[in-house]
Scaffold this active site. Sequence first.
Site, PDB file in Angstrom:
ATOM      1  N   ALA A 273       0.848  -1.213   0.105  1.00 47.03           N
ATOM      2  CA  ALA A 273       0.067  -0.042  -0.011  1.00 47.03           C
ATOM      3  C   ALA A 273       0.795   1.065   0.169  1.00 47.03           C
ATOM      4  O   ALA A 273       2.055   1.176   0.273  1.00 47.03           O
ATOM      5  CB  ALA A 273      -0.929   0.307   1.357  1.00 47.03           C
ATOM      6  N   GLU A 309      -0.270   2.766   6.802  1.00 45.52           N
ATOM      7  CA  GLU A 309      -0.213   3.888   5.990  1.00 45.52           C
ATOM      8  C   GLU A 309      -0.937   5.286   6.618  1.00 45.52           C
ATOM      9  O   GLU A 309      -0.507   6.279   6.339  1.00 45.52           O
ATOM     10  CB  GLU A 309      -1.261   3.557   4.779  1.00 45.52           C
ATOM     11  CG  GLU A 309      -0.802   2.383   4.150  1.00 45.52           C
ATOM     12  CD  GLU A 309       0.766   2.227   3.796  1.00 45.52           C
ATOM     13  OE1 GLU A 309       1.530   3.378   3.508  1.00 45.52           O
ATOM     14  OE2 GLU A 309       1.284   1.233   3.710  1.00 45.52           O
TER      15      GLU A 309
HETATM   16  N1  TRP Z   1       5.727   3.592   1.330  1.00 44.28           N
HETATM   17  C1  TRP Z   1       5.071   2.312   1.006  1.00 44.28           C
HETATM   18  C2  TRP Z   1       4.849   1.767   2.585  1.00 44.28           C
HETATM   19  O1  TRP Z   1       3.949   2.070   3.240  1.00 44.28           O
HETATM   20  C3  TRP Z   1       5.909   1.428   0.312  1.00 44.28           C
HETATM   21  C4  TRP Z   1       5.813   1.495  -1.209  1.00 44.28           C
HETATM   22  C5  TRP Z   1       4.430   1.245  -1.858  1.00 44.28           C
HETATM   23  C6  TRP Z   1       6.495   1.436  -2.403  1.00 44.28           C
HETATM   24  N2  TRP Z   1       4.440   1.162  -2.980  1.00 44.28           N
HETATM   25  C7  TRP Z   1       5.755   1.155  -3.293  1.00 44.28           C
HETATM   26  C8  TRP Z   1       7.777   1.402  -2.392  1.00 44.28           C
HETATM   27  C9  TRP Z   1       6.465   1.031  -4.901  1.00 44.28           C
HETATM   28  C10 TRP Z   1       8.530   1.182  -3.664  1.00 44.28           C
HETATM   29  C11 TRP Z   1       7.697   1.221  -4.834  1.00 44.28           C
HETATM   30  O2  TRP Z   1       5.540   1.273   3.109  1.00 44.28           O
HETATM   31 ZN    ZN Z   2       5.622   2.429   5.004  1.00 44.62          ZN
END
Ligand code: TRP
Ligand code: ZN
Length: 875
Positions: A273, A309
């Site tokens: 997510a 999230e």
């Molecule tokens: N930041 C997202 C998390 O909650 C991670 C993530 C989601 C991500 N989609 C992605 C990282 C695509 C790299 C590429 O952890």
């Molecule tokens: Zn995260």
Amino acid sequence: MSQQAQQQPEPIYLKDYQVPAYLIEHTDLRFELDEEETLVRATLKVRRNPDCSRGGRAPLELHGHESLELCRLCIDGEILSERDFIRDDELLRISEVPEAFTLECLTRIHPQLNTALEGLYKSDGMFCTQCEAEGFRRITFYPDRPDVMSVFRTTVEADRKRYPVLLSNGNPVDSGEKDEGRHFVTWEDPFPKPAYLFALVAGDLEVLEDTYTTASGRAVKLQIFAESKDLDKLDHAMLSLKNAMRWDEKVYGREYDLDIYMIVAVDFFNMGAMENKGLNIFNTSCVLASPRTTTDAAFQRVEGVVAHEYFHNWSGNRVTCRDWFQLSLKEGFTVFRDSEFSADMNSRTVKRIEDVSMLRTAQFAEDAGPMSHPVRPESFIEISNFYTLTIYEKGAEVVRMLHTLLGAEAFRKGSDIYFERHDGQAVTTDDFVQAMADASGRDLSQFKRWYSQAGTPRVEASDSWDAETGCYRLILRQSCPPTPGQAEKQPFHMPIAYGLLGAGGAELAAGVLELTDAEQTFTFDGLAEKPVPSLLRGFSAPVKLSYPYSDDQLLMLLKHDTDGFNRWDAGQRMAVNLMQLLVEDYRAGKALSLPDALVDSWRALLNDESLDPAMVAHLLRLPSEAYLAELAEVIYVDAIHAVREFLRKSLADALKPEWLATYRRSCSEEPYAPDADACARRSLKNLCLGYLLTTDEDTLLALAEEQFNDADNMTDQQAALSLVVHSGFRDAGRRLLDEFHAQWHHESLVMNQWFALQANDPWPGALERVQGLQEHPLFDERNPNKLRSLVAAFCAQNPVNFHAEDGSGYRYLADWIIKLNQQNPQIAARLLTPLTRWRRYPDAAQARMKAELSRILAESELSKDVYEVVSKSLA
Ligand code: TRP
Ligand code: ZN
């Protein structure tokens, strides 16, 4: 991004970080979405960064993926000609720009052709985005780096019939009709954010709505969007969201800051997510849940990911990362927060056991492999490859250690200082630790080695006892094996939570030791008897701790330790010791035998109805093949599998009446609920069923079939299915698979499980079955969830078949990597993991694995993602 054999991609280094030369005060985006192509108009208010020391002549650098078609570029209304800028396959450089100006940029993109699922793409019939880490540069030219934070205003225009719902970050401020059945909505997000948090969704979606009133009395509209067929599977996510919002107010004193919080479920998604500001986008597998279609484990995952999230809203979004080397700043802290939330919502001990099991198998293996890196890496070729267990899970353990060292109160104070100091900024892990140091008055400079040194530390414990004086000495020695680029390590500062138990089980002392030296002795005076140490309680540091326990001592800890985690761990240590001996026997061609002591202690656990079923379910689960593999010097896959199966079957035969009685006792007439107690009961029940099915008795098959047919929930139905499919009842297994297919073929997520449990079936012939399933109409190689269900389930969760001696498993995976390399590089690089571990296997297997890696490396147009993983594995 492709590369030729002659020009290999270069790593980028943390030490080369420079502040951005230009800042973007305001970003206005207009999207014209269409079936063939999409037009993106970006209007940026740019000004020179006063903090940039590179002087006035620094060029303006905008990231732009090679797939972007640049239609027009203007500065303050003047169209730039080809001579005014330089473009290569990553950057667009304009050398002469004013101090402050408006940049207008018109680009054409093709979301329909985007199979990488980065930037703007189509998932089934809807448009959606994924911009973290560097996907925004596939949408328009922009300084796509997290330290450039801007206020965004976004207008989305599309055909009203096909795309009635048009979403972006923040609040809707305008909407209306356009010609030819088109409409638009304009969104404004008042909080400055980096481009990686931008999101857009357009589709024919239904919504579940609710309201949440914050502690200060503000009403927030909560909306979860999904396709209409999934509208009945959103309640659990909604409840989880409200629980997470309440928890973050209570534990961290932080409220949500916008008037709307939206979540959208999409089926094509590379990860779990994404925390886009005010508009989270979720893999359907992490948001949809209903008792009939979703297992307990998936219910818990939904709760944890929804919370994760949401928690990012301030640990990630309001305070973000300066650069991607700081990724664990937001991920480690947020995983720590979501695991504490799940512990509070369910069972703390069970959550800890699950998290540590994963850490010890998968993260420890990563730490010991060719991609091993510190929690704050020093360099990378492709940042997508660093969304790892080390960044997430070990990063969370590092934050947990701070919590243990400082105590809950000072930790909370540190988090308040961190937020107040850095709200609206892009910062570093050093800033985080500094806030914690300032809150507690503690010197955390040595502690920071956890961020810079890779590898899993070893702690060797020994002791001595002076009966005359009642003095007990505990000696702890630490070391850390070399990892790529780091031959020598300095000692870590680690909290060792402990207890000292008398022979009868009474707790004589407890506390937290701080180990800072390579070797340290801790002295305890005035003890009446020689204690048994319970060390690393709650797994207080992510290390491998050894102590020469006797089986009797472990049994005593298993019975009496006040720390639930260490009670479980005592059982694991006993089982691991035994299984390691049996692996040696098996390899020496000796007959395997089951010790009576194990049977007796398990019988006692099964008969004691006063015990917590969750605890019993975990105590009676043998260490996984993956954990034994991680601990082994050389991994003998077949021996590990044979030993574990031998023990399962012998324990089943020896304790059949007990398994059956516990099974019966754990059945319930109550309606399904995914709460901790009910989950524990189902987990124990299905564990018993698993042992019973190894006995090959027809009456027990009938029991499993009855459960399969009568279950009112997916946990019980799927457990019965998977246990029968993996048992010796091959015909019955095939029959149940067909029945399950007939019942659930219209539920995509349920069918993922149907694929996966065939792919990880350890019986011979799995590869042929998996190859057959690739032809199934529901399999779609563009959908990462389907690839995970079939390809990853086979390569990562079916060791005996993947490591078949003819090398067929390795060849199969390499063929997939070559195919996916262009189509979806992130997924290709992730699927590669099992091949990268070649050094851990016997010589013949090593050679076959390396040959497949070399075959991949010889491919002409390797993505950065695959190139980095393969080249580092072969180095
Ligand atoms: N930041 C997202 C998390 O909650 C991670 C993530 C989601 C991500 N989609 C992605 C990282 C695509 C790299 C590429 O952890
Ligand atoms: Zn995260």
